[in-house]
Design a protein around this motif. Structure first.
Motif, PDB file in Angstrom:
ATOM      1  N   ALA A 120      45.770  46.139  41.308  1.00 52.36           N
ATOM      2  CA  ALA A 120      44.460  46.684  41.666  1.00 52.36           C
ATOM      3  C   ALA A 120      44.051  46.224  43.064  1.00 52.36           C
ATOM      4  CB  ALA A 120      43.424  46.240  40.635  1.00 52.36           C
ATOM      5  N   LYS A 121      44.423  45.023  43.413  1.00 57.15           N
ATOM      6  CA  LYS A 121      44.086  44.497  44.741  1.00 57.15           C
ATOM      7  C   LYS A 121      44.803  45.291  45.837  1.00 57.15           C
ATOM      8  CE  LYS A 121      43.799  40.114  47.245  1.00 57.15           C
ATOM      9  NZ  LYS A 121      44.129  38.650  47.202  1.00 57.15           N
ATOM     10  N   ASN A 122      46.058  45.635  45.594  1.00 58.98           N
ATOM     11  CA  ASN A 122      46.793  46.445  46.573  1.00 58.98           C
ATOM     12  C   ASN A 122      46.247  47.871  46.634  1.00 58.98           C
ATOM     13  OD1 ASN A 122      48.508  44.402  47.371  1.00 58.98           O
ATOM     14  ND2 ASN A 122      50.047  44.864  45.800  1.00 58.98           N
ATOM     15  N   GLN A 123      45.921  48.449  45.477  1.00 61.98           N
ATOM     16  CA  GLN A 123      45.420  49.821  45.438  1.00 61.98           C
ATOM     17  C   GLN A 123      44.083  49.950  46.150  1.00 61.98           C
ATOM     18  OE1 GLN A 123      45.384  50.660  41.243  1.00 61.98           O
ATOM     19  NE2 GLN A 123      47.471  51.513  41.243  1.00 61.98           N
ATOM     20  N   GLU A 128      40.142  51.981  49.984  1.00 57.91           N
ATOM     21  CA  GLU A 128      39.076  51.697  50.952  1.00 57.91           C
ATOM     22  C   GLU A 128      39.346  52.430  52.265  1.00 57.91           C
ATOM     23  OE1 GLU A 128      36.698  47.854  52.878  1.00 57.91           O
ATOM     24  OE2 GLU A 128      38.709  47.583  52.012  1.00 57.91           O
ATOM     25  N   ALA A 129      40.590  52.414  52.681  1.00 60.19           N
ATOM     26  CA  ALA A 129      40.945  53.096  53.939  1.00 60.19           C
ATOM     27  C   ALA A 129      40.709  54.596  53.813  1.00 60.19           C
ATOM     28  CB  ALA A 129      42.391  52.803  54.298  1.00 60.19           C
ATOM     29  N   GLU A 130      41.069  55.196  52.685  1.00 57.69           N
ATOM     30  CA  GLU A 130      40.861  56.629  52.481  1.00 57.69           C
ATOM     31  C   GLU A 130      39.376  56.964  52.416  1.00 57.69           C
ATOM     32  OE1 GLU A 130      41.629  60.671  51.874  1.00 57.69           O
ATOM     33  OE2 GLU A 130      42.822  59.029  52.716  1.00 57.69           O
ATOM     34  N   TYR A 131      38.595  56.085  51.771  1.00 55.75           N
ATOM     35  CA  TYR A 131      37.144  56.304  51.680  1.00 55.75           C
ATOM     36  C   TYR A 131      36.509  56.282  53.065  1.00 55.75           C
ATOM     37  CZ  TYR A 131      32.309  54.655  51.379  1.00 55.75           C
ATOM     38  OH  TYR A 131      30.963  54.478  51.581  1.00 55.75           O
ATOM     39  N   LEU A 158      37.967  51.464  41.587  1.00 53.81           N
ATOM     40  CA  LEU A 158      38.947  50.394  41.768  1.00 53.81           C
ATOM     41  C   LEU A 158      38.266  49.056  42.058  1.00 53.81           C
ATOM     42  CD1 LEU A 158      41.706  52.230  43.855  1.00 53.81           C
ATOM     43  CD2 LEU A 158      41.914  51.338  41.515  1.00 53.81           C
ATOM     44  N   LEU A 159      37.151  49.079  42.781  1.00 54.21           N
ATOM     45  CA  LEU A 159      36.408  47.843  43.101  1.00 54.21           C
ATOM     46  C   LEU A 159      35.841  47.213  41.827  1.00 54.21           C
ATOM     47  CD1 LEU A 159      35.485  46.081  45.466  1.00 54.21           C
ATOM     48  CD2 LEU A 159      33.383  47.433  45.569  1.00 54.21           C
ATOM     49  N   ILE A 160      35.286  48.067  40.964  1.00 56.06           N
ATOM     50  CA  ILE A 160      34.753  47.567  39.677  1.00 56.06           C
ATOM     51  C   ILE A 160      35.882  46.971  38.838  1.00 56.06           C
ATOM     52  CG2 ILE A 160      33.737  48.296  37.483  1.00 56.06           C
ATOM     53  CD1 ILE A 160      32.157  50.417  39.099  1.00 56.06           C
ATOM     54  N   ASN A 161      37.014  47.664  38.787  1.00 55.75           N
ATOM     55  CA  ASN A 161      38.153  47.198  38.005  1.00 55.75           C
ATOM     56  C   ASN A 161      38.670  45.858  38.524  1.00 55.75           C
ATOM     57  OD1 ASN A 161      40.198  47.427  36.011  1.00 55.75           O
ATOM     58  ND2 ASN A 161      41.636  48.165  37.559  1.00 55.75           N
ATOM     59  N   LEU A 162      38.706  45.726  39.854  1.00 55.49           N
ATOM     60  CA  LEU A 162      39.188  44.485  40.462  1.00 55.49           C
ATOM     61  C   LEU A 162      38.267  43.313  40.129  1.00 55.49           C
ATOM     62  CD1 LEU A 162      41.373  43.316  42.401  1.00 55.49           C
ATOM     63  CD2 LEU A 162      39.697  43.628  44.240  1.00 55.49           C
ATOM     64  N   GLN A 163      36.949  43.532  40.214  1.00 53.69           N
ATOM     65  CA  GLN A 163      35.999  42.462  39.908  1.00 53.69           C
ATOM     66  C   GLN A 163      36.063  42.057  38.432  1.00 53.69           C
ATOM     67  OE1 GLN A 163      34.163  40.694  42.062  1.00 53.69           O
ATOM     68  NE2 GLN A 163      35.208  41.866  43.669  1.00 53.69           N
ATOM     69  N   ALA A 164      36.242  43.046  37.548  1.00 52.99           N
ATOM     70  CA  ALA A 164      36.343  42.753  36.119  1.00 52.99           C
ATOM     71  C   ALA A 164      37.597  41.927  35.822  1.00 52.99           C
ATOM     72  CB  ALA A 164      36.358  44.048  35.311  1.00 52.99           C
ATOM     73  N   LEU A 165      38.715  42.295  36.449  1.00 54.63           N
ATOM     74  CA  LEU A 165      39.952  41.543  36.259  1.00 54.63           C
ATOM     75  C   LEU A 165      39.833  40.122  36.812  1.00 54.63           C
ATOM     76  CD1 LEU A 165      42.525  44.342  37.186  1.00 54.63           C
ATOM     77  CD2 LEU A 165      42.180  43.322  34.916  1.00 54.63           C
ATOM     78  N   ASN A 175      42.446  31.038  39.301  1.00 58.35           N
ATOM     79  CA  ASN A 175      41.618  31.395  40.457  1.00 58.35           C
ATOM     80  C   ASN A 175      42.167  32.685  41.081  1.00 58.35           C
ATOM     81  OD1 ASN A 175      40.173  31.624  42.811  1.00 58.35           O
ATOM     82  ND2 ASN A 175      40.337  29.449  43.339  1.00 58.35           N
ATOM     83  N   PRO A 176      41.435  33.803  41.013  1.00 56.60           N
ATOM     84  CA  PRO A 176      41.956  35.079  41.551  1.00 56.60           C
ATOM     85  C   PRO A 176      42.181  35.031  43.058  1.00 56.60           C
ATOM     86  CG  PRO A 176      39.639  35.289  40.953  1.00 56.60           C
ATOM     87  CD  PRO A 176      40.093  33.969  40.436  1.00 56.60           C
ATOM     88  N   ASP A 177      41.404  34.210  43.782  1.00 58.73           N
ATOM     89  CA  ASP A 177      41.563  34.141  45.231  1.00 58.73           C
ATOM     90  C   ASP A 177      42.879  33.482  45.634  1.00 58.73           C
ATOM     91  OD1 ASP A 177      39.072  35.314  45.543  1.00 58.73           O
ATOM     92  OD2 ASP A 177      38.015  33.384  45.532  1.00 58.73           O
ATOM     93  N   GLN A 178      43.428  32.658  44.729  1.00 59.38           N
ATOM     94  CA  GLN A 178      44.674  31.957  45.038  1.00 59.38           C
ATOM     95  C   GLN A 178      45.888  32.604  44.378  1.00 59.38           C
ATOM     96  OE1 GLN A 178      44.059  27.877  43.874  1.00 59.38           O
ATOM     97  NE2 GLN A 178      42.497  27.499  45.441  1.00 59.38           N
ATOM     98  N   LEU A 179      45.656  33.682  43.641  1.00 62.04           N
ATOM     99  CA  LEU A 179      46.760  34.341  42.938  1.00 62.04           C
ATOM    100  C   LEU A 179      47.548  35.233  43.892  1.00 62.04           C
ATOM    101  CD1 LEU A 179      48.208  34.971  40.251  1.00 62.04           C
ATOM    102  CD2 LEU A 179      46.542  36.820  39.912  1.00 62.04           C
ATOM    103  N   THR A 180      48.870  35.048  43.912  1.00 69.08           N
ATOM    104  CA  THR A 180      49.758  35.896  44.705  1.00 69.08           C
ATOM    105  C   THR A 180      50.951  36.303  43.838  1.00 69.08           C
ATOM    106  OG1 THR A 180      51.146  34.085  45.524  1.00 69.08           O
ATOM    107  CG2 THR A 180      49.134  34.578  46.773  1.00 69.08           C
TER     108      THR A 180
END
Length: 375
Positions: A120-123, A128-131, A158-165, A175-180
């Motif tokens: 979801a982060k990649n999508q 965002e670029a297309e929007y 996609l933004l809502i889905n990312l925040q929920a995940l 920690n989602p910020d440190q997940l790779t």
């Protein structure tokens, strides 16, 4: 006429006899409470006397109860997501520190959740670029409103889905910020929420646990309460904030200071009221369910009182002995109130005003009076 006169004389005679018996009854009853001793009998025991006097009485209530854990300090630990218990070292009674890993779970859904987040982060970057591109085209009327609104909706979804995940990952301590893509985990830890000890363990290694299932019951001992039982007659003497001293039967010399924080408003079937007390310095030395005693000092009150030794119990009543003269004594009934510091208040004190009352030797006088009655 002679027959009528005879009946009148007979009735008068019996009336007088009945009256005489009634008049003598109180005297007979009074005599039962009078004791006379010889000089030799008096010399066989020590007798001292006092008079009723106004005293300041400090009463100490001795109560009992047991240690309890307030609801906010008894924590049931479960997992936000189901999984298999990979490891745990906890045993009932074991102490732990806040932030310490107390168990580890593993499950395929943990891996899937991390994968979904990274995808979801990649999508969202492309969305965002297309929007932004469609927004610029729409402003110059190079793109229709329909295309622009669709691009905006796709991006926001996609933004809502990312925040929920991201929030789901935080629930399982990732920690989602440190997940790779390089640090995806197949196990998740469960951390201790405070310093405390284990009350109960409900799982073992290899067991599958659902989100609704309790794994451990943990106790935070920083705020244990002592729940005391106070009899109905003493309920009004206890106030919120009142200080007390508590101790166990096994170590009466080791005391804990405390204060009343809550007083119950319900009388139980055994005619007692619950008083909740916060203890200072209990720490790890006190555990839930432990029985304790407590001494509560009631603020002093002024009353007419006698030494406790002067008041004797007889057939469910309280009595004192008035010293009429050197060899003569009278047992008198008294109503007692508060007692403390070796003194007991007398509520019918006016009946004993200026009378000499036996103190030391009062119980001996009671025994002598009982022996007299048996004779």
């Amino acid at each position: 006429m002679k027959y009528l006169a005879s009946i009148l004389i007979t009735l008068l005679f019996y009336g007088c006899v009945g009256k005489q018996v009634t008049d003598e009854s109180p005297e007979a009853s009074e005599a039962e409470n009078i004791l006379e001793l010889s000089d030799a009998q008096l010399a066989s025991f020590t007798l001292s006397s006092t008079m009723i006097q106004e005293k300041k009485i400090t009463q100490t209530l001795r109560l009992n109860g047991k240690i309890e854990v307030p609801p906010q300090n008894l924590v049931s630990v479960s997992s936000a997501l189901g999984g298999y218990v990979k490891s745990t070292r906890l045993l009932p009674g074991m102490f732990f520190k806040k932030g310490e890993a107390i168990a580890e779970l593993e499950d395929n859904q943990f891996i899937q959740l991390q994968q979904d987040y990274l995808v979801a982060k990649n999508q969202i970057e492309n969305a965002e670029a297309e929007y932004l591109r469609q927004r610029d085209l729409n402003q110059s009327k190079a793109s229709s409103d329909k295309v622009y609104l669709q691009a905006k909706a796709d991006y926001q979804t996609l933004l809502i889905n990312l925040q929920a995940l991201a929030q789901k990952l935080k629930l399982i301590h990732i920690n989602p910020d440190q997940l790779t893509v390089h640090n995806i985990k197949q196990t998740i830890p469960l951390y201790a929420p405070f310093d405390g000890f284990v009350s109960q363990v409900f799982v073992n290694t290899g067991k599958y646990v659902s989100p609704s299932e309790v794994l451990f019951e943990l106790v935070n001992p920083s705020d244990l309460h002592l729940n005391l039982k106070v009899f109905e007659k003493d309920w009004g003497k206890i106030k919120v904030g009142q200080q007390l001293t508590a101790y166990t039967n096994s170590e009466p010399g080791r005391t804990y200071a405390g204060q009343a924080i809550l007083i119950g408003k319900n009388i139980s079937t055994d005619r007692t009221v619950d008083v909740r007390v916060r203890l200072n310095g209990g720490g790890s030395t006190l555990i839930p369910g432990m029985y304790m005693n407590a001494d509560v000092v009631i603020p002093e009150s002024t009353a007419f009182a006698l030494p406790e030794e002067s008041v004797v119990d007889f057939e469910g009543g309280k009595y004192v002995f008035e010293i009429i003269d050197k060899n003569k004594f009278k047992m008198r009934s008294v109503q007692c109130g508060e007692q403390g510091d070796g003194w007991i208040s007398i509520t019918n004190s006016e009946q004993l005003d200026k009378k000499k009352i036996a103190v030391q030797g009062a119980y001996t006088l009671l025994m002598a009076l009982k022996n007299k009655g048996e004779e």
